[in-house]
Write a protein that holds these residues in place. Structure first.
Motif, PDB file in Angstrom:
ATOM      1  N   ALA B 118       3.491 -10.010  -8.320  1.00  0.00           N
ATOM      2  CA  ALA B 118       2.090 -10.126  -8.696  1.00  0.00           C
ATOM      3  C   ALA B 118       1.869 -11.318  -9.412  1.00  0.00           C
ATOM      4  CB  ALA B 118       1.789  -8.925  -9.197  1.00  0.00           C
ATOM      5  N   TYR B 119       2.877 -11.427 -10.083  1.00  0.00           N
ATOM      6  CA  TYR B 119       2.774 -12.794 -11.361  1.00  0.00           C
ATOM      7  C   TYR B 119       3.366 -13.993 -11.177  1.00  0.00           C
ATOM      8  CZ  TYR B 119       0.176  -9.417 -13.849  1.00  0.00           C
ATOM      9  OH  TYR B 119      -0.778  -8.503 -14.363  1.00  0.00           O
ATOM     10  N   TRP B 120       4.425 -14.027  -9.966  1.00  0.00           N
ATOM     11  CA  TRP B 120       4.864 -15.304  -9.896  1.00  0.00           C
ATOM     12  C   TRP B 120       4.907 -15.807  -8.621  1.00  0.00           C
ATOM     13  CZ3 TRP B 120       6.573 -12.025 -13.793  1.00  0.00           C
ATOM     14  CH2 TRP B 120       6.653 -12.619 -15.139  1.00  0.00           C
ATOM     15  N   GLY B 121       3.829 -15.661  -7.765  1.00  0.00           N
ATOM     16  CA  GLY B 121       3.668 -16.040  -6.474  1.00  0.00           C
ATOM     17  C   GLY B 121       4.078 -15.160  -5.340  1.00  0.00           C
ATOM     18  N   HIS B 122       3.682 -15.568  -4.247  1.00  0.00           N
ATOM     19  CA  HIS B 122       3.987 -14.727  -3.123  1.00  0.00           C
ATOM     20  C   HIS B 122       5.457 -14.791  -2.609  1.00  0.00           C
ATOM     21  CE1 HIS B 122      -0.614 -13.956  -2.288  1.00  0.00           C
ATOM     22  NE2 HIS B 122      -0.137 -13.213  -3.312  1.00  0.00           N
ATOM     23  N   ASN B 123       6.214 -13.784  -2.583  1.00  0.00           N
ATOM     24  CA  ASN B 123       7.359 -13.780  -1.858  1.00  0.00           C
ATOM     25  C   ASN B 123       7.410 -12.323  -1.179  1.00  0.00           C
ATOM     26  OD1 ASN B 123       9.959 -12.827  -1.154  1.00  0.00           O
ATOM     27  ND2 ASN B 123      10.751 -14.534  -2.692  1.00  0.00           N
ATOM     28  N   TRP B 124       7.443 -12.378   0.090  1.00  0.00           N
ATOM     29  CA  TRP B 124       7.032 -11.140   0.767  1.00  0.00           C
ATOM     30  C   TRP B 124       8.286 -10.190   0.639  1.00  0.00           C
ATOM     31  CZ3 TRP B 124       2.108 -10.578   0.549  1.00  0.00           C
ATOM     32  CH2 TRP B 124       1.689 -11.795   0.480  1.00  0.00           C
ATOM     33  N   VAL B 125       9.409 -10.727   0.624  1.00  0.00           N
ATOM     34  CA  VAL B 125      10.411  -9.937   0.200  1.00  0.00           C
ATOM     35  C   VAL B 125      10.482  -9.030  -0.931  1.00  0.00           C
ATOM     36  CG1 VAL B 125      13.207  -9.976  -0.271  1.00  0.00           C
ATOM     37  CG2 VAL B 125      12.371 -11.498   1.076  1.00  0.00           C
ATOM     38  N   LEU B 126       9.829  -9.467  -2.100  1.00  0.00           N
ATOM     39  CA  LEU B 126       9.557  -8.887  -3.205  1.00  0.00           C
ATOM     40  C   LEU B 126       8.480  -7.638  -2.973  1.00  0.00           C
ATOM     41  CD1 LEU B 126       9.361 -11.890  -5.823  1.00  0.00           C
ATOM     42  CD2 LEU B 126      10.967 -10.036  -5.317  1.00  0.00           C
ATOM     43  N   HIS B 127       7.458  -8.240  -2.116  1.00  0.00           N
ATOM     44  CA  HIS B 127       6.386  -7.315  -1.717  1.00  0.00           C
ATOM     45  C   HIS B 127       6.889  -6.145  -1.014  1.00  0.00           C
ATOM     46  CE1 HIS B 127       2.820  -5.629   0.394  1.00  0.00           C
ATOM     47  NE2 HIS B 127       2.192  -5.718  -0.989  1.00  0.00           N
ATOM     48  N   GLY B 128       7.951  -6.467  -0.085  1.00  0.00           N
ATOM     49  CA  GLY B 128       8.782  -5.134   0.550  1.00  0.00           C
ATOM     50  C   GLY B 128       9.568  -4.233  -0.348  1.00  0.00           C
ATOM     51  N   ILE B 129      10.260  -4.888  -1.294  1.00  0.00           N
ATOM     52  CA  ILE B 129      10.879  -3.919  -2.405  1.00  0.00           C
ATOM     53  C   ILE B 129       9.811  -3.324  -3.208  1.00  0.00           C
ATOM     54  CG2 ILE B 129      12.480  -4.427  -4.440  1.00  0.00           C
ATOM     55  CD1 ILE B 129      13.489  -6.882  -3.229  1.00  0.00           C
ATOM     56  N   TYR B 130       8.610  -3.918  -3.598  1.00  0.00           N
ATOM     57  CA  TYR B 130       7.879  -3.111  -4.210  1.00  0.00           C
ATOM     58  C   TYR B 130       7.320  -1.759  -3.366  1.00  0.00           C
ATOM     59  CZ  TYR B 130       3.224  -2.164  -6.074  1.00  0.00           C
ATOM     60  OH  TYR B 130       1.958  -1.504  -6.716  1.00  0.00           O
ATOM     61  N   ILE B 131       6.915  -1.797  -2.199  1.00  0.00           N
ATOM     62  CA  ILE B 131       6.320  -1.054  -1.338  1.00  0.00           C
ATOM     63  C   ILE B 131       7.571   0.080  -1.102  1.00  0.00           C
ATOM     64  CG2 ILE B 131       5.601  -0.532   1.019  1.00  0.00           C
ATOM     65  CD1 ILE B 131       3.451  -1.822  -0.895  1.00  0.00           C
ATOM     66  N   ALA B 132       8.748  -0.616  -0.704  1.00  0.00           N
ATOM     67  CA  ALA B 132       9.989   0.608  -0.761  1.00  0.00           C
ATOM     68  C   ALA B 132      10.234   1.548  -1.916  1.00  0.00           C
ATOM     69  CB  ALA B 132      11.035  -0.342  -0.291  1.00  0.00           C
ATOM     70  N   GLY B 133       9.955   0.666  -3.153  1.00  0.00           N
ATOM     71  CA  GLY B 133      10.228   1.480  -4.277  1.00  0.00           C
ATOM     72  C   GLY B 133       9.080   2.622  -4.238  1.00  0.00           C
ATOM     73  N   LEU B 134       7.922   2.300  -4.062  1.00  0.00           N
ATOM     74  CA  LEU B 134       6.759   3.241  -4.075  1.00  0.00           C
ATOM     75  C   LEU B 134       7.181   4.548  -3.007  1.00  0.00           C
ATOM     76  CD1 LEU B 134       3.569   1.171  -4.373  1.00  0.00           C
ATOM     77  CD2 LEU B 134       4.550   2.479  -6.111  1.00  0.00           C
ATOM     78  N   SER B 135       7.598   4.060  -2.054  1.00  0.00           N
ATOM     79  CA  SER B 135       7.951   4.990  -0.794  1.00  0.00           C
ATOM     80  C   SER B 135       9.029   5.832  -1.467  1.00  0.00           C
ATOM     81  CB  SER B 135       8.466   4.321   0.360  1.00  0.00           C
ATOM     82  OG  SER B 135       7.409   3.410   0.780  1.00  0.00           O
ATOM     83  N   ILE B 136      10.065   5.300  -2.145  1.00  0.00           N
ATOM     84  CA  ILE B 136      11.426   6.174  -2.373  1.00  0.00           C
ATOM     85  C   ILE B 136      10.818   7.295  -3.650  1.00  0.00           C
ATOM     86  CG2 ILE B 136      13.433   5.793  -3.811  1.00  0.00           C
ATOM     87  CD1 ILE B 136      14.036   3.232  -2.138  1.00  0.00           C
ATOM     88  N   ILE B 137       9.962   6.643  -4.483  1.00  0.00           N
ATOM     89  CA  ILE B 137       9.362   7.554  -5.514  1.00  0.00           C
ATOM     90  C   ILE B 137       8.665   8.753  -4.846  1.00  0.00           C
ATOM     91  CG2 ILE B 137       7.725   7.896  -7.424  1.00  0.00           C
ATOM     92  CD1 ILE B 137       8.538   5.091  -8.150  1.00  0.00           C
ATOM     93  N   PHE B 138       7.715   8.457  -3.777  1.00  0.00           N
ATOM     94  CA  PHE B 138       7.235   9.750  -3.118  1.00  0.00           C
ATOM     95  C   PHE B 138       8.321  10.340  -2.292  1.00  0.00           C
ATOM     96  CE2 PHE B 138       5.423  11.590   0.648  1.00  0.00           C
ATOM     97  CZ  PHE B 138       4.209  12.120   0.138  1.00  0.00           C
ATOM     98  N   PHE B 139       9.440   9.804  -1.876  1.00  0.00           N
ATOM     99  CA  PHE B 139      10.581  10.726  -1.385  1.00  0.00           C
ATOM    100  C   PHE B 139      11.091  11.805  -2.491  1.00  0.00           C
ATOM    101  CE2 PHE B 139      15.142  11.121   0.002  1.00  0.00           C
ATOM    102  CZ  PHE B 139      14.850  11.911   0.842  1.00  0.00           C
ATOM    103  N   ALA B 140      11.371  10.999  -3.695  1.00  0.00           N
ATOM    104  CA  ALA B 140      12.039  11.737  -4.774  1.00  0.00           C
ATOM    105  C   ALA B 140      11.081  12.980  -5.240  1.00  0.00           C
ATOM    106  CB  ALA B 140      11.997  10.790  -6.006  1.00  0.00           C
ATOM    107  N   GLY B 141       9.674  12.789  -5.119  1.00  0.00           N
ATOM    108  CA  GLY B 141       8.758  13.897  -5.183  1.00  0.00           C
ATOM    109  C   GLY B 141       9.125  14.810  -4.406  1.00  0.00           C
ATOM    110  N   CYS B 142       9.432  14.638  -2.872  1.00  0.00           N
ATOM    111  CA  CYS B 142       9.381  15.495  -2.044  1.00  0.00           C
ATOM    112  C   CYS B 142      10.706  16.507  -2.246  1.00  0.00           C
ATOM    113  CB  CYS B 142       9.571  14.812  -0.608  1.00  0.00           C
ATOM    114  SG  CYS B 142       8.076  14.136   0.048  1.00  0.00           S
ATOM    115  N   LEU B 143      11.660  15.676  -2.886  1.00  0.00           N
ATOM    116  CA  LEU B 143      12.835  16.251  -3.250  1.00  0.00           C
ATOM    117  C   LEU B 143      12.670  17.333  -4.226  1.00  0.00           C
ATOM    118  CD1 LEU B 143      15.614  13.491  -3.009  1.00  0.00           C
ATOM    119  CD2 LEU B 143      15.143  15.079  -1.533  1.00  0.00           C
TER     120      LEU B 143
END
Lengths: 301, 494
Positions: B118-143
């Motif tokens: 968000a703050y240091w320019g676009h790098n889509w790998v970082l965006h992917g890590i961010y989205i994957a992190g949110l998804s993993i937290i959702f998965f933790a919620g399911c657990l």
């Protein structure tokens, strides 16, 4: 320790309690920009909104180079008073409006044909004098944008000269041109690009009365009493398309009564000066941070 | 290596260590990104920081940056709540470990993917890590949801002082389960439009579209998501505090059904916004009122308990009014969380209800910018007050004692309330003063708000520094806390 904290807290609060003269006369500078000038915006495509959607405006149009000034509006009021198109009722300038379609949208208010507020004369931040017969600009505020004027008041001014308020699309294209820039002058802002909140211009004192309007066309690259401005003209030659005052636009959208404003003002941070930023209010709303400019379709003398 | 290994074990495997790490991240993120807005921008500090750290603030991407920042802070606080829940409620050890490790990996990915993106320019790998992190937290919620399943025979309550079903199942656990369930469903209401708008890179803030008469289903979904997530985090926080305070008895038996039903109705209301915007608000008010009644009962219970305990310490059997007040406020760390819940009624719930009742008559007569300021302040106060409640609980877990405990507790309570009270005045200023004459009032409100927030951050920093110093000690508190658990009620009863 406790006493020290209490002492410091009281001291800090007292230091913020100075008596404030909200009517303090502003410094007077000649910007050299003619508020009677118009700029032409050609028909064609441009990039609209935050996400640069391609849009086309199919007609050439002209827009005032600056917002309407207090002096210009005072002249109009005198003419309109003589012509009988406005009247004074209960400390208010009111005028007739033909009404607008009502679609009973959620929160929509109806505005049928009738007289509506143009200017609240009792408002202490109105930069006009009225002596019972004539309107004049308050001393020092002549070249500042006309504020404390409702949408009805702005619309009536433009219509009285056979002009109109610009649509939001027209306003935005005039502000940013065709290259998708975020501000009229480019993509980066400095404090001396425009009049916004905490921009530290010579008219502002944040410890007392806060941010005030600057004369129209102030940010044109000139130096005023040691204050260097940047030339912040838009690609089509318009000034004050970001900051100073929000500007009423003319669209009347379905299912709502709100009228939209563009450009940001002296009272908001620079993020609201982005060319796509919108403000809105009921058309009777009048504020010291809201003004307007007119548009017209054909070149007129 | 043992030096690092032991400390790593404390920080990333023990509950108290995990909470400490998460709060430290929240403190660092709040302090750093606070430099880019408000008074720090006014005084030019933002410009210096942006230049020195080469931060890329593209004007068109501001809304996206804020969404990434808000989500990052929210995920950190959700992780804190998850750590507390997995220790406070009985579950299998492997469930506890897998939930904690999953949510930890998730929020760290959100921080280290989302914020640089968000703050240091676009790098889509970082965006992917961010989205994957949110998804993993959702998965933790399911657990977590699986682990919280309330209808397990071996979890039937033996102590009938706590709310339970006729067959003996724990209603408090049902409340935790319900809030976790509706939180997960509500997350989907953000994820679906987030995917749609995010993939088109068209982000917007809900407060910017409130006056739009024609909102799309995706717009409404985002608005619903924003409203409900903060409310559910706050309800979960109230449940956690109830557990900490050993909430029980008749009030507990009334409160738990209220929490369960209230959070369900509240969630239904916000989900219904998408299809039935006209009636959704009425359902939301109904649900939030029911849930708030549950919190009120917790406040009554805990204040009675604190008074009783406070009088006992002084050897007084029955105190007068002033003695009871003194007893109630004897320990600010214990008094603070429920006081903040009461204060929330003045600065959040009360203002929200007043705004809803007077919307057309008053607030829709303001210009949109003023209404937006009110909405933004409203959500910020709710989020931050909830964070202070969790912070006070952590201060107790961290072992603050004596004068430090009193100073920390009172600093957090008084200065957060000064700050949020000032923000409330700021956001409602149009009721008090004309636009042109507002600057003196704004200056006082901003001054009080700044003093409050800065003091709060300094108190938090002091707590973090204390714990950091402790980590360098061979036999610091961390050595004991590595094996500490929050669950059993001994901690509460002392």
């Amino acid at each position: 320790m406790k006493k020290l904290i209490i002492f410091l807290a009281i001291g800090l609060l007292l230091s913020a309690c100075q008596p404030v003269d909200f009517q303090e006369k502003p410094p007077v500078f000649n910007t050299g920009i003619d508020p009677n000038a118009w700029a032409t915006v050609p028909a064609g495509e441009f990039l609209q909104g935050q996400f640069n959607k391609e849009m086309t405006i199919d007609h050439d149009y002209e827009m005032m180079v600056t917002p309407v000034t207090v002096a210009q509006y005072a002249d109009y009021l005198n003419e309109a008073l003589t012509a009988g198109t406005i009247k004074i009722v209960d400390d208010q300038v009111v005028g007739y409006y033909e009404g607008e379609p009502f679609q009973a949208g959620r929160h929509e208010e109806e505005f049928p044909a009738g007289d509506y507020l143009h200017i609240p004369l009792a408002d202490e931040f109105l930069r006009l004098n009225y002596d019972g017969a004539r309107f004049t600009a308050k001393d020092g505020w002549e070249d500042h944008p006309m504020t404390v004027v409702s949408w009805f008041g702005a619309n009536a001014y433009c219509e009285s000269y056979d002009w109109r308020l610009p649509t939001e699309l027209e306003w935005e294209k005039a502000a940013r041109g065709t290259d998708g820039r975020a501000f009229p002058w480019g993509n980066d802002t400095a404090r001396n690009n425009a009049n916004f909140y905490f921009s530290r211009d010579p008219f502002e004192n944040m410890k007392t009365f806060g941010s005030r309007t600057t004369p129209v066309g102030f940010y044109n690259g000139k130096v005023y009493d040691g204050y260097q401005t940047l030339n912040s003209v838009s690609p089509y030659g318009l000034y004050d398309m970001a900051g100073n005052v929000w500007q009423w636009t003319g669209d009347d959208y379905d299912s709502q009564h709100y009228r939209y404003m563009r450009g940001g003002s002296k009272d908001v941070y620079e993020l609201n000066l982005r060319v796509w930023a919108r403000n809105n209010a009921t058309p009777t709303f009048a504020s010291p941070g809201v003004g307007f400019r007119c548009a017209r379709d054909n070149k007129q003398e | 290596m043992t030096w690092i290994g032991n400390r790593f074990k404390f920080l990333f495997r023990s509950t108290k260590g995990l909470i400490l790490v998460a709060i430290a991240f929240a403190a660092l993120i709040s302090a750093f990104f606070g430099l880019l807005s408000g008074p720090m921008a006014d005084y030019g500090i933002k410009d210096v920081v942006v230049k020195a750290l080469n931060i890329d603030l593209q004007p068109a991407e501001r809304e996206g940056r804020l969404i990434a920042l808000y989500h990052t802070l929210a995920m950190v606080m959700i992780a804190v709540e998850v750590y507390m829940i997995t220790d406070l409620l009985k579950m299998k050890e492997n469930q506890r470990l897998s939930i904690n490790s999953t949510v930890t990996i998730g929020y760290l990915m959100v921080i280290f993917g989302g914020l640089p993106f968000a703050y240091w320019g676009h790098n889509w790998v970082l965006h992917g890590i961010y989205i994957a992190g949110l998804s993993i937290i959702f998965f933790a919620g399911c657990l977590l949801l699986v682990a919280l399943w309330p209808w397990q025979k071996d979890l039937k309550l033996k102590d009938k002082e706590y709310a339970h079903t006729r067959r003996g199942f724990d209603l408090e656990r049902v409340a935790f389960f319900m809030v976790a369930l509706v939180t997960l469903i509500s997350a989907i209401f953000g994820a679906v439009p987030g995917s749609f708008f995010g993939n088109g890179f068209e982000s917007f803030l809900a407060e910017n579209v409130v006056r739009e008469p024609h909102k799309t289903a995706l717009d409404l979904s985002v608005i619903g998501h924003l409203h409900i997530m903060l409310a559910l985090i706050a309800i979960m926080c109230a449940l956690i505090i109830g557990r900490w305070m050993d909430f029980k008895g008749i009030l507990h038996k009334i409160a738990m059904p209220l929490y369960i039903f209230g959070s369900f109705v509240l969630s239904m209301g916000t989900w219904l916004v998408v299809k039935f915007e006209n009636i959704a608000h009425a359902i939301i008010y109904g649900g939030s009122t029911i849930a708030m009644l549950g919190a009120l009962l917790l406040v009554i219970f805990s204040w009675k308990k604190l008074i009783r305990e406070g009088l006992e310490v002084k050897g007084i059997r029955k105190g007068n009014f002033f003695q009871e007040i003194a007893a109630l406020m004897r320990d600010p760390i214990k008094f603070g969380p429920t006081w903040q819940m009461v204060f929330m009624n003045f600065t959040v719930s009360g203002i929200g209800i007043f705004t809803a009742v007077k919307l057309d008559e008053v607030f829709r007569q303001w210009q949109f910018m003023d209404e937006r300021s009110l909405l933004t302040g409203h959500w910020h106060i709710l989020a931050t007050l909830t964070a202070t409640i969790l912070l006070l609980y952590y201060a107790d877990l961290a072992g603050l004692k004596g004068k430090a405990r009193k100073w920390f507790g009172w600093l957090v309570i008084i200065f957060s309330d000064v700050a949020f009270g000032a923000v409330t005045i700021y956001e409602m200023k149009r009721l008090i003063v004309a636009e042109g004459a507002q600057q003196p009032l704004v200056n006082r409100a901003v001054l009080a708000g700044d003093i409050g927030v800065i003091t709060l951050l300094v108190a938090l920093a002091a707590l973090m520094v204390w714990r950091l110093i402790d980590l360098f000690k061979k036999k610091g508190r961390w050595t004991v806390e590595t094996d500490h658990r929050l669950d059993k009620k001994e901690e509460v009863k002392k």
